[in-house]
Structure formats: structure tokens, C-alpha cells
Design an enzyme around this catalytic site. Structure first.
Site, PDB file in Angstrom:
ATOM      1  N   HIS A  79       0.846  -1.196   0.000  1.00  0.00           N
ATOM      2  CA  HIS A  79       0.000   0.000   0.000  1.00  0.00           C
ATOM      3  C   HIS A  79       0.876   1.239   0.000  1.00  0.00           C
ATOM      4  CE1 HIS A  79      -3.080   2.892   1.151  1.00  0.00           C
ATOM      5  NE2 HIS A  79      -3.924   2.016   0.643  1.00  0.00           N
ATOM      6  N   ASP A 118      -8.048  -5.197  -0.216  1.00  0.00           N
ATOM      7  CA  ASP A 118      -8.541  -6.045  -1.306  1.00  0.00           C
ATOM      8  C   ASP A 118      -8.148  -7.516  -1.156  1.00  0.00           C
ATOM      9  OD1 ASP A 118      -9.775  -3.971  -2.782  1.00  0.00           O
ATOM     10  OD2 ASP A 118      -7.817  -3.295  -3.472  1.00  0.00           O
TER      11      ASP A 118
HETATM   12  N1  CMC Z   1       4.224  -7.673  -4.794  1.00  0.00           N
HETATM   13  C1  CMC Z   1       5.565  -7.651  -4.909  1.00  0.00           C
HETATM   14  N2  CMC Z   1       6.330  -6.559  -4.722  1.00  0.00           N
HETATM   15  C2  CMC Z   1       5.694  -5.426  -4.417  1.00  0.00           C
HETATM   16  C3  CMC Z   1       4.301  -5.365  -4.272  1.00  0.00           C
HETATM   17  C4  CMC Z   1       3.555  -6.537  -4.471  1.00  0.00           C
HETATM   18  N3  CMC Z   1       2.233  -6.520  -4.351  1.00  0.00           N
HETATM   19  N4  CMC Z   1       3.937  -4.098  -3.957  1.00  0.00           N
HETATM   20  C5  CMC Z   1       5.070  -3.385  -3.911  1.00  0.00           C
HETATM   21  N5  CMC Z   1       6.132  -4.185  -4.182  1.00  0.00           N
HETATM   22  C6  CMC Z   1       7.557  -3.785  -4.161  1.00  0.00           C
HETATM   23  C7  CMC Z   1       7.907  -2.970  -5.381  1.00  0.00           C
HETATM   24  O1  CMC Z   1       8.338  -3.803  -6.424  1.00  0.00           O
HETATM   25  C8  CMC Z   1       8.993  -2.077  -4.841  1.00  0.00           C
HETATM   26  O2  CMC Z   1      10.160  -2.843  -4.735  1.00  0.00           O
HETATM   27  P1  CMC Z   1      11.619  -2.150  -4.976  1.00  0.00           P
HETATM   28  O3  CMC Z   1      11.763  -1.121  -3.895  1.00  0.00           O
HETATM   29  O4  CMC Z   1      12.570  -3.284  -4.883  1.00  0.00           O
HETATM   30  O5  CMC Z   1      11.561  -1.544  -6.359  1.00  0.00           O
HETATM   31  C9  CMC Z   1       8.532  -1.778  -3.411  1.00  0.00           C
HETATM   32  O6  CMC Z   1       7.731  -2.915  -3.047  1.00  0.00           O
HETATM   33  C10 CMC Z   1       7.694  -0.507  -3.271  1.00  0.00           C
HETATM   34  O7  CMC Z   1       6.572  -0.605  -4.165  1.00  0.00           O
HETATM   35  P2  CMC Z   1       6.029   0.576  -5.068  1.00  0.00           P
HETATM   36  O8  CMC Z   1       5.429  -0.005  -6.305  1.00  0.00           O
HETATM   37  O9  CMC Z   1       7.088   1.618  -5.231  1.00  0.00           O
HETATM   38  O10 CMC Z   1       4.907   1.152  -4.116  1.00  0.00           O
HETATM   39  P3  CMC Z   1       3.732   2.107  -4.536  1.00  0.00           P
HETATM   40  O11 CMC Z   1       3.353   2.857  -3.331  1.00  0.00           O
HETATM   41  O12 CMC Z   1       4.057   2.880  -5.767  1.00  0.00           O
HETATM   42  O13 CMC Z   1       2.542   1.083  -4.947  1.00  0.00           O
HETATM   43  C11 CMC Z   1       0.733  -0.438  -4.753  1.00  0.00           C
HETATM   44  C12 CMC Z   1       1.542   0.681  -4.073  1.00  0.00           C
HETATM   45  C13 CMC Z   1      -0.490  -0.719  -3.896  1.00  0.00           C
HETATM   46  C14 CMC Z   1       0.287   0.022  -6.141  1.00  0.00           C
HETATM   47  C15 CMC Z   1       1.621  -1.704  -4.860  1.00  0.00           C
HETATM   48  O14 CMC Z   1       1.967  -2.161  -3.577  1.00  0.00           O
HETATM   49  C16 CMC Z   1       0.951  -2.827  -5.661  1.00  0.00           C
HETATM   50  O15 CMC Z   1       1.065  -2.863  -6.883  1.00  0.00           O
HETATM   51  N6  CMC Z   1       0.218  -3.760  -4.977  1.00  0.00           N
HETATM   52  C17 CMC Z   1      -0.536  -4.781  -5.677  1.00  0.00           C
HETATM   53  C18 CMC Z   1      -1.873  -4.229  -6.159  1.00  0.00           C
HETATM   54  C19 CMC Z   1      -2.845  -3.983  -5.044  1.00  0.00           C
HETATM   55  O16 CMC Z   1      -3.054  -4.831  -4.183  1.00  0.00           O
HETATM   56  N7  CMC Z   1      -3.524  -2.817  -5.062  1.00  0.00           N
HETATM   57  C20 CMC Z   1      -4.532  -2.456  -4.070  1.00  0.00           C
HETATM   58  C21 CMC Z   1      -4.072  -1.317  -3.223  1.00  0.00           C
HETATM   59  S1  CMC Z   1      -5.025  -1.054  -1.749  1.00  0.00           S
HETATM   60  C22 CMC Z   1      -6.643  -0.633  -2.099  1.00  0.00           C
HETATM   61  C23 CMC Z   1      -6.936   0.105  -3.319  1.00  0.00           C
HETATM   62  O17 CMC Z   1      -6.345   1.131  -3.650  1.00  0.00           O
HETATM   63  O18 CMC Z   1      -7.837  -0.336  -4.008  1.00  0.00           O
END
Ligand code: CMC
Length: 391
Positions: A270, A327
Site C-alpha cells: 500500500h 482487497d
Molecule cells: N508484490 C511484490 N512486490 C511489491 C508489491 C507486491 N504486491 N507491492 C510493492 N512491491 C515492491 C515494489 O516492487 C517495490 O520494490 P523495490 O523497492 O525493490 O523496487 C517496493 O515494493 C515498493 O513498491 P512501489 O510499487 O514503489 O509502491 P507504490 O506505493 O508505488 O505502490 C501499490 C503501491 C499498492 C500500487 C503496490 O503495492 C501494488 O502494486 N500492490 C498490488 C496491487 C494492489 O493490491 N492494489 C490495491 C491497493 S489497496 C486498495 C486500493 O487502492 O484499491
């Protein structure tokens, strides 16, 4: 461009002041208008929470009664809306149809809301909740090839949603209180989440003084994506894939850690929560209760719990503070309710609607300027035009 600070994804940029939702990502705290989400989910009705989010205070009995009656009053949707929805192929994704149909509601409600007039705003709020709810359920009925249902003023909002979705003419439809309570909780937990992607979209679109339905429709489109609300559908698809693959959780954990593999653990991570998502805790418990009460033994729930356990002990997830989000377990409940996978994000949208409306109202009544981020230009320097025959 010297004065412009680049912040891709707005990770550290506040876009507005807001008095609606308090979120402390380090401590896992979420409050609507000062009330803890745990208290609201345990004790309140969804429409009570909608009123709280939108108008700032929990309603008195009289105010609540009036609010519900006004919503009921607006649940008749123009017949021509049926034809618009009919025009979509049955295979269309419900979120696309919902976004289009919500935008189309503007055509039937063309008079702009006078945001300076509280009565006008109150009516617009009730209208939006009423019509959006009906349209959301119609999208499902259309998909299933079922006749469209209408709101019954004699039953509550959650019971109505269930009837509107599931009641089949000539069949006795009995409403299970466990399901009502679980859906009520889920919708409350989705009610608002400060400046998330869809809510920021609603505020941005609304800031140009586009109408309320147009703003909500843009929120639906933003919510659709799998990194946002669409994650609830993607989680179940992932869990089904793990199951079909023989249930090897470690294999998928390793895929998620592999930077050359685009696979991510859906329902994990998140932007703001870096400790735990308080909503996920409540939903996991609710999923347990619902499955138990309905006598359902869903193997993907066991896979989900196992996946969570393994991930939480893994250094990759620990070092990045990745925890199950709202989710991760919600889809298991929607599935138990008999909801089609593609409808999960529509249910999220019904829950998030009061938040979108509250934020739109706050933004417009607060007289915020039009949203207009700046950029850092990285394109070509000035150059001379080249005629077509010279290129
Ligand atoms: N699985 C594997 N690695 C992950 C995941 C994941 N679900 N989420 C983040 N990471 C890693 C990412 O690769 C990065 O690694 P590194 O620092 O080595 O490059 C690190 O964690 C930070 O992630 P980020 O993508 O920079 O974080 P963000 O704040 O931009 O993205 C997010 C947040 C929710 C989009 C992301 O965690 C994600 O894609 N999660 C899966 C989709 C998901 O469950 N979304 C629902 C969010 S909550 C409710 C809603 O909004 O609906």
C-alpha cells in the site's frame, strides 16, 4: 522550471486540506471524521457512515430518517437509462458500463448543482447515492440476462442492494442476516480513504466544475485499474491460478520477488500503510465469519491465509513493509455472497461513493481552485517546421 518539484505518483505531495478522513500509515489508523474505522464497522449502518462522511457528523434519528427517505425518493431511474445499458454487449466489463452509465446520468440530470445552496447540495447527494446504486445493480442484471429490479422502500439499503442484485421474479428471496452484516461492514470499510487515485480523480475532474455525475464516473474509471480497486478481482484470479497450479504458494512468492517477472502479489502493499491495513484485519475476520455461517469451505481462503503467512515471514516483504491490504480478503466474501468476479470492483465503487461525494462537496464548497499540476519538460528544443514532402 526551476521552481517546480517533481514528485512522480505524488508520493509526497499534499493536494488539498481535508477534514474527512485521517490516515496514519505507520500506526495503521483510519478514522472517518474522527471516528475509528473499527467502531464504525462494528456499530454503524452504511448510510449512517455515508451521512457522516458527507455532512461531517453522525445523523440524529430524525436526520437519518429524512436522509434515507430522500434517497428512496430518487431511486426511480429514467427508463431511457435501461436502453443505454442495453446497448452494451453482455460481455462488457461491468466497471466500463458503470462508468459510462454514470456519465450518462448527467443527460437526465442536466441542471448543475448550486454548491452555495445547502438544499441543492443535499438533493444532489441523495440523488447520486440513489441512482448510482440502482445503475450498479442493473449492470449486473444485464450481465446475467435478468430483468431489472427496483428499490423497495420498505427494506433497508443493504437488503435492497442484495435484492436488486439477486432477487429473481417468482422465486422466494430470503435475506440472510449474516450476509447483510458482512456487506454493511465491507461497504463501510471502503467508504473513504483520503486522497487515493480515484478520489483525487474525482476532485480533479470536479475542480473544473464538471458535474457531480461526470466526476463520479471518472472515479469509477480510476478505481477499475488492478493497482487500485481492480485488485479485488485480481486477487481471486491469482488465488485461483495458485490453486490450479497445485497450491504451490512458495513458487508465487518467488515470482513476486523476481524483478524480471512482472507478477506482483495482488492485494499486497500500500502507498500509505507501512505497518498493516486496519481494514484488512477486519475483513479477514469477516471472511471467516461469513464462510462459517454459510457453511462454505473455500480452498482459496486457505491458500490466501497460507500466502499471507509465508509473505509476512519473508525478508523481501518485511523489508519493504508489504502487508495484505483491503482487497486481499474482500473478494473471498464477495465470492461467498454469490457475486460474479467481474462485479467485485463495482461493489467497491458502491462503498467508495460516499467518499467521492464527500470529497467533491468539500472541494467545491471550499472554493478550491482548478487542479492543474505542473511538469518538467523533457522534449525537443525549438526547431523549424519541415514541410510534408521534405520529411
Ligand atoms: N508484490 C511484490 N512486490 C511489491 C508489491 C507486491 N504486491 N507491492 C510493492 N512491491 C515492491 C515494489 O516492487 C517495490 O520494490 P523495490 O523497492 O525493490 O523496487 C517496493 O515494493 C515498493 O513498491 P512501489 O510499487 O514503489 O509502491 P507504490 O506505493 O508505488 O505502490 C501499490 C503501491 C499498492 C500500487 C503496490 O503495492 C501494488 O502494486 N500492490 C498490488 C496491487 C494492489 O493490491 N492494489 C490495491 C491497493 S489497496 C486498495 C486500493 O487502492 O484499491
Amino acid at each position: 522550471t526551476g521552481l517546480i518539484t517533481l514528485d512522480s505518483g505524488y508520493k509526497n505531495t499534499g493536494s488539498c486540506k481535508s477534514a474527512i478522513t485521517f490516515l496514519d500509515g505507520e500506526r495503521g489508523i483510519l478514522r472517518y471524521r474522527g471516528y475509528n474505522i473499527e467502531d464504525l464497522a462494528a456499530n454503524a449502518e452504511f448510510l449512517e457512515v455515508a451521512y457522516l462522511l458527507i455532512f461531517g457528523e453522525l445523523p440524529t434519528a430524525e436526520e437519518y430518517d429524512h436522509f434515507k427517505k430522500t434517497i428512496h425518493k430518487y431511486t426511480i431511474v429514467h427508463e431511457d437509462m435501461r436502453h443505454i445499458i442495453d446497448g452494451f454487449p453482455r460481455s462488457a466489463h461491468p466497471m466500463g458500463v458503470l462508468s459510462s452509465a454514470t456519465s450518462a446520468l448527467t443527460a437526465f440530470n442536466p441542471v448543475p448543482v448550486n454548491v452555495k445552496c445547502n438544499k441543492d447540495v443535499y438533493q444532489a447527494v441523495c440523488k447520486a447515492i440513489a441512482k448510482f446504486t440502482i445503475i450498479a445493480t442493473w449492470v449486473y442484471r444485464k450481465r446475467e440476462g435478468l430483468p431489472l429490479n427496483y428499490y423497495k422502500n420498505s427494506t433497508g439499503y443493504i437488503e435492497n442492494i442484495l435484492r436488486l442484485f439477486f432477487e429473481i421474479p417468482s422465486e422466494e428471496y430470503s435475506i440472510n442476516p449474516t450476509i447483510v452484516s458482512a456487506l454493511n461492514k465491507l461497504l463501510i470499510l471502503h467508504g473513504d480513504h483520503e486522497q487515493n487515485c480515484s478520489t483525487s480523480t474525482v476532485r480533479l475532474v470536479g475542480s473544473s466544475e464538471a458535474g457531480l455525475f461526470a466526476s463520479i464516473s471518472s472515479g469509477v474509471s480510476a478505481l477499475w485499474g488492478r493497482l487500485h480497486g481492480g485488485a479485488n478481482q485480481a486477487v481471486i484470479e491469482m488465488l485461483e491460478e495458485i490453486k490450479a497450479d497445485g497450491g504451490d504458494v512458495d513458487k508465487f512468492i518467488n515470482k513476486a520477488k523476481d524483478k524480471n517477472d512482472p507478477f506482483r502479489l495482488m492485494g499486497f502493499g500500500h502507498r500509505v500503510y507501512k505497518n498493516f491495513d486496519p481494514r484488512a484485519k477486519i475483513i479477514k475476520k469477516a471472511a471467516d465469519d461469513v464462510l462459517h455461517a454459510l457453511g462454505i469451505d473455500d480452498p482459496i481462503f486457505d491458500i490466501a491465509k497460507h500466502l499471507e503467512k509465508v509473505a509476512l515471514e519473508d525478508d523481501y516483504f518485511k523489508s519493504r513493509n508489504l502487508y495484505p491490504n483491503v482487497d486481499f480478503y474482500s473478494g473471498i466474501i464477495y465470492k461467498a455472497l454469490g457475486m460474479h468476479l467481474e462485479m467485485f470492483t463495482v461493489l467497491f465503487a458502491i462503498g467508495r461513493l460516499p467518499g467521492w461525494i464527500a470529497q467533491w462537496k468539500e472541494m467545491r464548497q471550499g472554493g478550491e481552485p482548478i487542479g492543474r499540476p505542473r511538469q518538467i519538460y523533457t522534449g525537443a528544443k525549438e526547431r523549424a517546421f519541415v514541410a510534408l514532402d521534405k520529411r
